[in-house]
Design an enzyme around this catalytic site. Structure first.
Site, mmCIF file in Angstrom:
data_model
loop_
_atom_site.group_PDB
_atom_site.id
_atom_site.type_symbol
_atom_site.label_atom_id
_atom_site.label_comp_id
_atom_site.label_asym_id
_atom_site.label_seq_id
_atom_site.Cartn_x
_atom_site.Cartn_y
_atom_site.Cartn_z
ATOM 1 N N ASN A 1 39.650 33.145 49.459
ATOM 2 C CA ASN A 1 40.352 31.885 49.272
ATOM 3 C C ASN A 1 39.383 30.821 48.775
ATOM 4 O O ASN A 1 38.193 30.830 49.096
ATOM 5 C CB ASN A 1 41.053 31.448 50.566
ATOM 6 C CG ASN A 1 40.229 30.474 51.383
ATOM 7 O OD1 ASN A 1 40.233 29.278 51.119
ATOM 8 N ND2 ASN A 1 39.503 30.998 52.364
ATOM 9 N N CYS B 1 30.614 22.798 54.153
ATOM 10 C CA CYS B 1 31.107 22.090 52.978
ATOM 11 C C CYS B 1 29.960 21.509 52.161
ATOM 12 O O CYS B 1 28.890 21.231 52.689
ATOM 13 C CB CYS B 1 32.055 20.976 53.409
ATOM 14 S SG CYS B 1 33.538 21.602 54.185
ATOM 15 N N THR C 1 33.804 31.959 56.407
ATOM 16 C CA THR C 1 33.945 33.007 55.404
ATOM 17 C C THR C 1 32.638 33.325 54.688
ATOM 18 O O THR C 1 31.758 32.488 54.546
ATOM 19 C CB THR C 1 34.993 32.610 54.355
ATOM 20 O OG1 THR C 1 34.635 31.338 53.800
ATOM 21 C CG2 THR C 1 36.376 32.531 54.975
ATOM 22 N N GLY D 1 42.485 34.296 62.496
ATOM 23 C CA GLY D 1 42.682 33.639 61.210
ATOM 24 C C GLY D 1 43.606 34.382 60.266
ATOM 25 O O GLY D 1 44.829 34.246 60.330
ATOM 26 N N LEU E 1 39.963 22.671 50.969
ATOM 27 C CA LEU E 1 40.227 21.634 51.980
ATOM 28 C C LEU E 1 41.325 20.656 51.581
ATOM 29 O O LEU E 1 41.212 19.449 51.801
ATOM 30 C CB LEU E 1 38.939 20.859 52.290
ATOM 31 C CG LEU E 1 37.775 21.684 52.841
ATOM 32 C CD1 LEU E 1 36.517 20.833 52.945
ATOM 33 C CD2 LEU E 1 38.124 22.283 54.189
ATOM 34 N N ILE F 1 32.236 33.569 62.642
ATOM 35 C CA ILE F 1 31.666 33.072 61.396
ATOM 36 C C ILE F 1 32.742 32.439 60.514
ATOM 37 O O ILE F 1 33.918 32.777 60.636
ATOM 38 C CB ILE F 1 30.968 34.180 60.588
ATOM 39 C CG1 ILE F 1 31.963 35.296 60.240
ATOM 40 C CG2 ILE F 1 29.802 34.749 61.374
ATOM 41 C CD1 ILE F 1 31.408 36.394 59.326
ATOM 42 N N GLY G 1 36.432 36.195 62.711
ATOM 43 C CA GLY G 1 36.094 36.949 61.508
ATOM 44 C C GLY G 1 36.741 38.313 61.537
ATOM 45 O O GLY G 1 36.201 39.263 62.101
ATOM 46 N N GLY G 2 37.928 38.418 60.968
ATOM 47 C CA GLY G 2 38.589 39.715 60.834
ATOM 48 C C GLY G 2 39.282 40.230 62.070
ATOM 49 O O GLY G 2 39.562 41.433 62.180
#
Length: 302
Positions: free
Chosen positions: A70, A131, A194, A266, A74, A192, A244-245
């Site tokens: 992705n 960011c 991405t 997520g 933001l 974590i 994470g996953g």
């Protein structure tokens, strides 16, 4: 039934370890038709910035083997819009409300956090230090100990409620970054975020995303995330939140065994909007099957 309450730092206790990851759960109301929001340990709303952001041009999401990329960028209407229009609608959903905060400059993080500090029903903020730092030529805050420490220290000075710092995996030593933010007052760390990835349309011979690269999430990143959670949990004394996953209850338990006090779900929300409820049920069943009276017993017990 086992006790599922966990503490994620700063005195913030959750009724269970299951949280939702920012950017995958909207503002919670989108999932109300599918789940009981009041059963969640906490839900983290999408990234909030000081000013309105349109995000990146389309296409900005693409499915990849065992995951997705992705580059949403933001997209949000800014902190003031959140305070006046969204917060009143979600403040009484029955579980802990946490706001993810992002910015381009340290000053942006500070001012956004200062405004959110006035909201009684925001239990904590999660500071996303992945960011771009415009003042430093596009370098991400979260890729250096100095940058991570700077933002954490500045936000801590204006925000007294629980402060979670979300770490980037795109670093040489995530344990060093975690120690740096702990030293500047973080109450917990989440990891974590991405991993930087890329996909190419071989027929059109061009990148699948408008931004060329994007953030990889989903099951493909889970072994890396588990390893990093394990490393960080050994390196710091503050609670660690793992993500994470995570696709099911077994995955969530794996993170807790590695040292996570709580987990964020997520990408799985896109696959099954009721997945968080199933994970909570699995945790209860897991504890019953293993004769565990308090889920805190399994945190970091490998």
């Amino acid at each position: 039934m086992a006790k599922l309450n966990v503490n994620i730092g700063g005195g913030l206790e959750l009724q269970n370890p299951v949280m939702t990851a920012s950017g995958t759960f909207g503002y919670g109301t989108e999932f109300a038709p599918f789940i009981d929001l009041s059963r969640l340990g906490a839900y983290i709303v999408k990234g909030t910035t000081l000013n309105h952001r349109e995000g990146n041009p389309y296409p900005r999401m693409v499915e990849t083997p065992s995951g997705m990329l992705n580059a949403v960028g933001l997209q949000n209407k800014g902190v003031d819009y959140f305070i006046h229009h969204i917060y009143p609608e979600i403040r009484h959903n029955g579980s802990r409300l946490i706001v993810n905060v992002s910015g381009a400059r340290t000053e942006d993080y500070v001012e956004t956090a200062r405004r959110l500090a006035t909201l009684d029903d925001v239990a904590a903020i999660e500071v996303n230090i992945s960011c771009p730092n415009v003042k430093e030529g596009g370098m991400a805050f979260g890729t250096t100990c100095e940058g991570a420490a700077e933002v954490t220290k500045a936000v801590r000075a204006v925000y007294r409620k629980p402060l979670i710092v979300k770490l980037s995996p795109n670093v040489t030593s995530i344990a060093d970054i975690a120690r740096a933010v702990e030293a500047e007052g973080a109450d917990s760390v989440s990891l974590i975020n991405t991993l930087l990835g890329m996909a190419i349309d071989v027929e059109r011979r061009r990148p699948c995303l408008s931004t060329v690269t994007g953030g990889l999430s989903g099951p493909a990143v889970r072994p890396i995330a588990v390893r990093m959670v394990w490393q960080v949990a050994k390196a710091v004394k503050i609670p660690v939140i793992g993500l994470g996953g995570i696709m099911d209850g077994r995955d969530a338990i794996e993170f807790m065994l590695a040292g996570a006090s709580a987990v964020e779900v997520g990408t799985a929300n896109f696959v099954d909007p009721a997945v968080t409820m199933k994970i909570i049920d699995y945790m209860e069943d897991y504890c019953a099957r293993h004769g565990i009276s308090d889920i805190n017993e399994i945190i970091g017990c490998i």
